[in-house]
Write a protein that holds these residues in place. Structure first.
Motif, PDB file in Angstrom:
ATOM      1  N   PRO A   1      -7.034  -4.374   4.137  1.00 22.72           N
ATOM      2  CA  PRO A   1      -5.843  -6.023   4.423  1.00 22.72           C
ATOM      3  C   PRO A   1      -5.339  -5.581   5.439  1.00 22.72           C
ATOM      4  CG  PRO A   1      -5.177  -4.318   2.948  1.00 22.72           C
ATOM      5  CD  PRO A   1      -6.881  -3.622   3.129  1.00 22.72           C
TER       6      PRO A   1
ATOM      7  N   SER B   1      -4.688  -2.656  -3.974  1.00 20.07           N
ATOM      8  CA  SER B   1      -6.130  -2.617  -3.031  1.00 20.07           C
ATOM      9  C   SER B   1      -6.867  -1.780  -3.105  1.00 20.07           C
ATOM     10  CB  SER B   1      -5.211  -2.520  -1.443  1.00 20.07           C
ATOM     11  OG  SER B   1      -7.313  -3.132  -0.742  1.00 20.07           O
TER      12      SER B   1
ATOM     13  N   LYS C   1      -2.775  -8.383   0.199  1.00 19.89           N
ATOM     14  CA  LYS C   1      -2.517  -6.900  -0.098  1.00 19.89           C
ATOM     15  C   LYS C   1      -2.387  -5.548   0.516  1.00 19.89           C
ATOM     16  CE  LYS C   1      -7.063  -8.909   0.568  1.00 19.89           C
ATOM     17  NZ  LYS C   1      -8.501  -9.240   0.408  1.00 19.89           N
TER      18      LYS C   1
END
Length: 166
Positions: free
Chosen positions: A54, A31, A24
């Motif tokens: 992430p 994301s 991500k």
């Protein structure tokens, strides 16, 4: 044997978090779109979560792999997994057609292309693994054992048996 089994679980769970975050982190815009697809958070909060999640996943994974603060890292891991399970369940119940975004960009998918059941099973297994590490954080090859954070439970049992004999 159990400390070694927990070590495998700790490192495995850590690798899962690193991989999930690494996938991500390369596309933060996607994301954010994946977080928005759940329609749970206000837009501004979706943006914040999409950009930071992430990095949190990668950090959490590295902490688990290192075995530092194992109980706390496992507790955070469990809370995140629980949030993901709840998010998936509500998306499924509301009839959304989304990819969870766990190991992919996530977001909207074609109707009928969802994978809710396997995703939920996987997340529940990860949740159970995290719970086990919260309850029994003693693992091998961990920074906790080097820093005195946790003493090897085998050594504890041996010391307890020696005390009973005396």
């Amino acid at each position: 044997m159990l400390p070694w089994a927990r070590t495998v679980v700790r490192v495995g769970l850590g690798v899962v978090w690193v991989v999930a975050g690494a996938v991500k982190v390369t596309d933060p815009t996607q994301s954010v779109a994946a977080v928005r697809a759940y329609q749970l958070l206000p837009q501004s909060l979706s943006y914040l979560v999409g950009w930071t999640l992430p990095y949190l996943e990668i950090l959490l994974g590295l902490v688990l792999i290192s075995g530092l603060f194992t109980r706390w890292a496992a507790a955070l891991s469990g809370l995140l997994q629980l949030a993901f399970v709840i998010g998936l369940l509500q998306a499924w119940a509301r009839g959304f057609s989304i990819d969870c975004g766990c190991f992919s960009a996530g977001g909207q998918v074609a109707p009928g292309a969802t994978t809710y059941v396997p995703d939920l099973i996987r997340d529940i297994v990860f949740l159970a693994a995290a719970a086990w590490l919260v309850i029994q954080p003693f693992t091998r090859l961990s920074l906790d054992s080097l820093t005195g954070g946790y003493i090897d439970d085998h050594a504890d049992r041996t010391a307890d048996l020696s005390d009973e004999e005396n």
